[in-house]
Motif scaffolding. Structure first.
Motif, short mmCIF file in Angstrom:
data_model
loop_
_atom_site.label_atom_id
_atom_site.label_comp_id
_atom_site.label_asym_id
_atom_site.label_seq_id
_atom_site.Cartn_x
_atom_site.Cartn_y
_atom_site.Cartn_z
N LEU A 149 39.77 44.64 33.54
CA LEU A 149 40.47 44.35 34.79
C LEU A 149 39.48 44.22 35.95
O LEU A 149 39.66 43.39 36.84
N LYS A 150 38.44 45.03 35.95
CA LYS A 150 37.41 44.94 37.00
C LYS A 150 36.73 43.58 36.95
O LYS A 150 36.53 42.93 37.98
N GLU A 151 36.35 43.17 35.74
CA GLU A 151 35.70 41.86 35.57
C GLU A 151 36.63 40.74 36.02
O GLU A 151 36.20 39.79 36.67
N TYR A 152 37.89 40.86 35.68
CA TYR A 152 38.86 39.83 36.05
C TYR A 152 39.01 39.74 37.56
O TYR A 152 39.02 38.65 38.12
N THR A 153 39.11 40.88 38.23
CA THR A 153 39.28 40.85 39.68
C THR A 153 38.02 40.37 40.39
O THR A 153 38.11 39.76 41.46
N GLN A 154 36.87 40.62 39.83
CA GLN A 154 35.63 40.14 40.45
C GLN A 154 35.45 38.63 40.25
O GLN A 154 34.91 37.94 41.11
N ARG A 155 35.92 38.14 39.13
CA ARG A 155 35.80 36.72 38.81
C ARG A 155 36.78 35.86 39.58
O ARG A 155 36.48 34.79 40.04
N LYS A 156 37.99 36.36 39.72
CA LYS A 156 39.05 35.59 40.36
C LYS A 156 39.12 35.92 41.85
O LYS A 156 39.31 37.06 42.22
#
Length: 159
Positions: A149-156
């Protein structure tokens, strides 16, 4: 209305006029199980016939507080700090001076993350796959989900 200064004798006197469960709810500074353990360790006796606690007024623990007998897992004694008063130590065998590593140690503390417990429903097969991935990467499931989820929020980018 809990009373922090409630004594063992006062508990037994209150127990003469009211049930132990009601007494624990209304007056005791701790729960019924901890109160029961405190009474036992203080030397009070329980009469099975009358279902009441008793302690003699002359008993040495009668006037002591209930909290004196409660074993609390929340109260922790602070650990003594190592105070290196001198950076040099003398080796007793060789007589040579050595630097004390504790004196120059830099205290680092890991960053504490404030966590919020979250409950969610997900597809059973996805849950199994996530558990397998977590096991393979030597992570706990919540750590894996948090990482994804952290990676997703940083990417998007947020909209």
């Amino acid at each position: 209305m809990t009373n922090e200064n409630l004594t063992i004798l006062e508990v037994t006197k209150l127990n003469e006029s009211m049930k132990f469960l009601d007494l624990a709810k209304e007056h005791a500074p701790v729960g019924k199980e901890k109160l029961r353990e405190a009474l036992k360790s203080a030397g009070a006796t329980f009469d099975q016939r009358t279902k009441r606690w008793h302690i003699d007024r002359s008993h040495p623990n009668a006037d002591k507080k209930v909290l004196d007998f409660v074993q609390s897992s929340r109260v922790r004694k602070p650990k003594p700090k190592k105070n290196a008063t001198e950076p040099l130590k003398v080796d007793p065998v060789t007589g040579q001076s050595q630097l004390d590593d504790d004196y120059f140690a830099i205290e680092t503390r890991p960053e504490q993350i404030v966590r919020k417990k979250v409950s969610l429903d997900m597809d059973v097969s996805l849950h199994k796959k996530l558990k397998q991935i977590a096991l393979q990467n030597d992570l706990k499931l919540y750590q894996l989900v948090e990482k994804v989820l952290k990676e997703y929020t940083q990417r998007k980018p947020t909209e």
